[in-house]
Design an enzyme around this catalytic site. Structure first.
Site, PDB file in Angstrom:
ATOM      1  N   ASP A 118      58.166-106.268  -5.023  1.00 44.89           N
ATOM      2  CA  ASP A 118      57.756-104.950  -4.543  1.00 44.89           C
ATOM      3  C   ASP A 118      58.897-103.947  -4.519  1.00 44.89           C
ATOM      4  OD1 ASP A 118      55.085-105.308  -4.010  1.00 44.89           O
ATOM      5  OD2 ASP A 118      55.392-106.004  -1.967  1.00 44.89           O
TER       6      ASP A 118
HETATM    7  C1  BGC Z   1      59.878-105.546   1.504  1.00 42.48           C
HETATM    8  C2  BGC Z   1      59.063-106.395   0.577  1.00 42.48           C
HETATM    9  C3  BGC Z   1      57.606-106.176   0.839  1.00 42.48           C
HETATM   10  C4  BGC Z   1      57.262-104.704   0.822  1.00 42.48           C
HETATM   11  C5  BGC Z   1      55.805-104.559   1.189  1.00 42.48           C
HETATM   12  C6  BGC Z   1      59.448-104.110   1.421  1.00 42.48           C
HETATM   13  O1  BGC Z   1      60.174-103.358   2.353  1.00 42.48           O
HETATM   14  O2  BGC Z   1      61.239-105.681   1.188  1.00 42.48           O
HETATM   15  O3  BGC Z   1      59.394-107.764   0.769  1.00 42.48           O
HETATM   16  O4  BGC Z   1      56.866-106.842  -0.120  1.00 42.48           O
HETATM   17  O5  BGC Z   1      58.081-103.999   1.705  1.00 42.48           O
HETATM   18  O6  BGC Z   1      55.421-103.350   1.606  1.00 42.48           O
HETATM   19  C1  NOJ Z   2      56.658-109.695   0.333  1.00 38.29           C
HETATM   20  C2  NOJ Z   2      55.306-109.275  -0.119  1.00 38.29           C
HETATM   21  O1  NOJ Z   2      54.342-109.670   0.830  1.00 38.29           O
HETATM   22  C3  NOJ Z   2      54.967-109.878  -1.460  1.00 38.29           C
HETATM   23  O2  NOJ Z   2      53.733-109.392  -1.900  1.00 38.29           O
HETATM   24  C4  NOJ Z   2      56.040-109.579  -2.454  1.00 38.29           C
HETATM   25  O3  NOJ Z   2      55.730-110.244  -3.656  1.00 38.29           O
HETATM   26  C5  NOJ Z   2      57.395-110.023  -1.950  1.00 38.29           C
HETATM   27  N1  NOJ Z   2      57.639-109.440  -0.671  1.00 38.29           N
HETATM   28  C6  NOJ Z   2      58.518-109.669  -2.909  1.00 38.29           C
HETATM   29  O4  NOJ Z   2      58.782-108.306  -2.907  1.00 38.29           O
END
Ligand code: BGC
Ligand code: NOJ
Length: 819
Positions: free
Chosen positions: A490
């Site tokens: 993400d």
């Molecule tokens: C986080 C990710 C997450 C995303 C979801 C980010 O701030 O680092 O792990 O998947 O937010 O909104």
């Molecule tokens: C947490 C999110 O829930 C997941 O959807 C995503 O793939 C990982 N972070 C990596 O960014």
């Protein structure tokens, strides 16, 4: 390196009871448990902190919880005990009084707190009975001395005014809306029931009370905290009736216990829905009937004990579906107990409510929930089917999907962002895995709506086909999949270009989105696209199968051509068409995700690319605490990379050990037959193997955390974001299906282990499509991987597949690994 030693133990495993026993209340972070498994949920810390909700942690929050509070788990179900001038807490907090004895036993769906002070011992058992919309807290008090003791008890919970987001923000309104009623020993919370809510909550006890409080300030006293309420100090309640402000529920009970005598009280914290026409008994008096029915189910300790026994056997049955006995007890306890337990929790809650996920920001994630099913399909396949179809119903007609949906409405939530181009293909994984577990192809025929439709016009298979085509229809300049907002990572936001700190990386997009490509999605497409081809073939759709096969083959060669950097797979091409994750880059030369996905898909295996990629992972990304996401870490913010470069080096997606993706490497290693590497990566992040580093690790030592700080951080090995992580399902899947190699497939159960050469024998019980197999893996020659000779009930069979059509009941399987 960083290993520290046993004086740092805060607790231990009790495998017999399937419990983790915490012996020191001052754990480095709250070590919590989840109660409930079917709609009504509670989060409970090792000192009783936390909250509960019905179905949706944002819209149906029963009790209040303050994020960013100090201490972190402030607010919960508290039991104040007072005797001979001294006050303490039956769960270890919030009163600071040091206990003579304390332990918290987190078990499967329940938590038990044992405390003793001044020869008075207490035990609180907290759980949500099966099929019940209530938390039950059973409190036993015992006088261990030889003199009579007078004890005063004050219960405490604080109501949340239902909408947890509004509750924490809209004070100008909600300090005036709170309403309660009290009848007998039950305190009812009926805020907004006068208007559009057809539900209320209550807190009751099965014992006459000596008083109560429902107004928080009356209970606590001005400028006091939970640790020293004035009502407890005075030993007196004012029977306050909250009107607005902050409604709470506190019962006051006085009792006297003779030497050796004990007393048991049952508290029920419940939720009731009432049909609109039956809401009121009299003007302003709520219909209490549903609450009374619920209370009557738990009004004696015998009934509570029976319910608890039902919960135990429910879990025993679930955990009995897969049991392993290997030479390493840490491996066994992880797979037999805690990993499966966590799989249920992640399946139920996706990434919505934990001590790190507020329960107001995120609902059920499309990619997250699809992946969570791969750790749960063997446990409750019916629920997995339902979940997959719910997810499918949030898909858009072009094959893309809402990134999240709200559990209460099951409707896609656009505020969270969309256009994550990896999303659609995860549904092929979840569906294929479900069919392989159950043999149930009928899921493909289920009619499912597309977003916005009133009535379903297409079946689930059509949804998968559109998921497949979404990739095919969104290719970039190199013929690789366009990344869109982001792929699985993400934080790799190649089209975002944000320079404004007030913008969300998840919803901002300035780039045109028609250049940046993802090699990770390419690998995912080859892997799950191939799976889709298989599904087509099995449905007799041979023309479609061959069309799709050609797309998959083409993607394979595209990655070969444009996705290989020389020693590893490239990660992406950015919005300018420049490589990301290449030796040409100064930072972020190598990323884990494309190594995992392209290796699992076997891309370039004729030239040994998967093996070479694994060697690069080992050399450049592996640490004592797991495999880092990328190297070198980004040291400066780049608007062309997005959120990944916003994190300080070594944390989260910027070179943290982002555990979710480590199993992709474990699986790739197992596919290459390198069992020692596979086991090493598996065990480095598995909590059961990390007991000597509890203090460093900080989070619960019985469940996976999303992230462990990497080598670039100030504190490598320190974990964050426990519980709600895809790591649970994936590491379970990796260990059971690829290390142990007990792998469901369309035609049956494959036995294809890749175990440590030192493991001469492993016993596994596996229930599969109506039969139970007692499997022994024999490894007399100490191989990592080999040909498998199967004998079923003493009869040798060819190949390594157990054909479920031939077996019902119990069977003994010997699988010998041979050169
Ligand atoms: C986080 C990710 C997450 C995303 C979801 C980010 O701030 O680092 O792990 O998947 O937010 O909104
Ligand atoms: C947490 C999110 O829930 C997941 O959807 C995503 O793939 C990982 N972070 C990596 O960014």
């Amino acid at each position: 390196m960083h290993k520290q030693h046993n004086e740092q133990q805060f607790g231990y495993f009790d495998d017999k009871k399937c419990e983790y026993v915490i012996t020191d209340p001052h754990t480095p972070t709250p070590w919590i448990n989840y109660l409930g498994n079917d709609g009504f949920y509670g989060l409970i810390s090792n000192t009783g902190g936390g909250y509960c909700f019905y179905r949706d942690p944002k819209f149906r929050r029963l009790t209040r919880y303050r994020y960013n509070s100090v201490p972190v788990d402030n607010g919960g179900r508290y039991f104040y005990l007072k005797s001979e001038g001294q006050t303490w807490s039956a769960t270890g907090r919030p009163v600071h009084t040091e206990l003579d004895q304390y332990s918290c036993h987190h078990g499967m769906g329940y938590s038990r707190f044992k405390a003793s002070k001044n020869a008075i011992s207490s035990q609180v058992t907290s759980f949500i009975p099966l099929d019940t919309k209530a938390e039950v807290h059973q409190l036993e008090l015992k006088n261990d001395s030889d003199t009579t003791k007078s004890i005063e008890l004050f219960s405490f919970i604080e109501w949340c005014l239902w909408n947890a987001e509004d509750d924490g923000a809209n004070f100008q309104r909600n300090l005036s809306t709170g309403e309660v009623e009290v009848e007998g020993s039950t305190i009812y919370h009926k805020t907004e029931y006068r208007e559009r809510r057809n539900h209320y909550a209550f807190y009751s006890v099965n014992h006459p009370i000596d008083g109560f409080e429902t107004d928080r300030e009356t209970f606590l006293g001005p400028y006091r905290g939970f640790e020293n309420p004035i009502a407890v100090e005075r030993g007196k309640t004012a029977n306050s009736l909250a009107r607005g402000w902050s409604p709470i529920a506190s019962h006051h009970i006085k009792c006297e216990l003779a030497p050796g005598e004990s007393k048991t009280l049952v508290f029920v914290l419940g939720y009731c829905e009432v049909e609109a026409e039956n809401k009121w008994l009299a003007p302003n008096i709520i219909n209490k009937q549903p609450a009374q029915t619920l209370q009557a189910q738990f009004d004696t300790s015998e009934k509570v004990t029976a319910e608890l026994a039902k919960l135990h056997s429910y879990w025993q049955k679930l955990l009995g579906k897969f049991v392993v006995k290997s030479p390493d007890e840490r491996f066994d306890r992880a797979l037999n107990i805690w990993n499966q337990y966590q799989n249920m929790v992640t399946f139920n809650l996706s990434r919505s409510a934990s001590f790190y996920e507020s329960g107001i920001g995120r609902g059920m994630g499309f990619r997250d929930s699809n992946q969570d099913t791969i750790g749960f399909a063997h446990m409750v396949p019916e629920k997995v089917k339902e979940r997959i179809l719910d997810l499918s119903a949030t898909q858009k007609t072009d094959g893309s999907a809402y990134h999240q949906y709200q559990p209460l409405t099951k409707k896609g939530n656009a505020n969270i962002g969309g256009n994550f181009n990896d999303d659609p293909m995860w549904m092929v994984l979840s569906t294929a895995n479900y069919i392989k577990e159950t043999g149930d192809f009928s899921i493909l025929n289920e009619m499912v709506i597309y977003d916005g439709q009133e009535q379903a016009t297409h079946n689930h298979f059509d949804h998968l086909e559109r998921a497949f085509n979404h990739v095919v229809n969104n290719l970039g300049p190199h013929g690789l999949p366009l990344i869109g907002r982001a792929d699985w990572n993400d934080c790799l936001n190649l089209n975002c270009f944000s320079e404004d700190p007030n913008e969300s990386y998840q919803t901002t997009q300035r780039g045109a989105s028609d250049v940046a490509e993802s090699v990770m999605i390419a690998g995912q497409f080859v892997l799950y696209g191939q799976e889709f081809v298989e599904i087509c073939k099995r449905l007799g759709k041979s023309e479609l199968a061959s069309q799709c096969q050609s797309h998959v083959d083409k993607m394979r060669s595209t990655v070969d051509q444009h996705g290989w950097d020389g020693e590893w797979y490239i990660r992406a091409y950015d919005a300018n068409g420049a490589k990301v994750g290449s030796h040409e880059n100064a930072e972020g030369k190598i990323f884990i995700e494309s190594q995992g996905f392209c290796a699992m898909a076997g891309i370039g295996s004729e030239q040994g690319k998967p093996l070479q990629a694994m060697q690069s992972v080992e050399k450049l990304l592996s640490t004592d605490f797991g495999i880092m996401l990328n190297q070198p870490a980004f040291t400066r913010y780049s608007k062309y990379m997005g959120e990944i470069s916003s994190y300080p080096p070594g944390y989260k997606e910027n070179a943290g050990i982002f555990c979710h993706n480590n199993p992709w490497i474990t699986i790739s290693e197992a596919m290459l037959g390198r069992s020692e590497k596979a086991f090493e990566y598996y065990s480095k992040i598995t909590p059961a193997f990390l007991q000597d580093v509890q203090k460093l690790h900080k989070t619960e030592p019985y469940v996976y955390s999303q992230m462990i700080a990497g080598n670039d951080s100030a504190n490598p090995g320190e974990a964050k974001n426990s519980w709600l992580t895809g790591t649970a399902a994936w590491n379970y899947y990796a260990a059971t299906q690829y290390i142990l190699g007990i792998r469901p497939d369309y035609d049956g159960l494959l036995i294809d282990p890749c175990i440590l050469p030192s493991w001469k024998s492993v016993a596994i019980t596996r229930q599969f499509r109506g039969a139970t197999y007692e499997i022994e893996l024999r490894n007399p020659s100490g191989l990592s991987k080999g040909k498998v000779q199967l004998s079923i009930d003493g009869v040798k069979i060819g190949g390594n597949l157990i054909d479920p059509k031939r077996y019902k009941g119990n069977h003994t399987v010997v699988a010998e690994i041979m050169a």
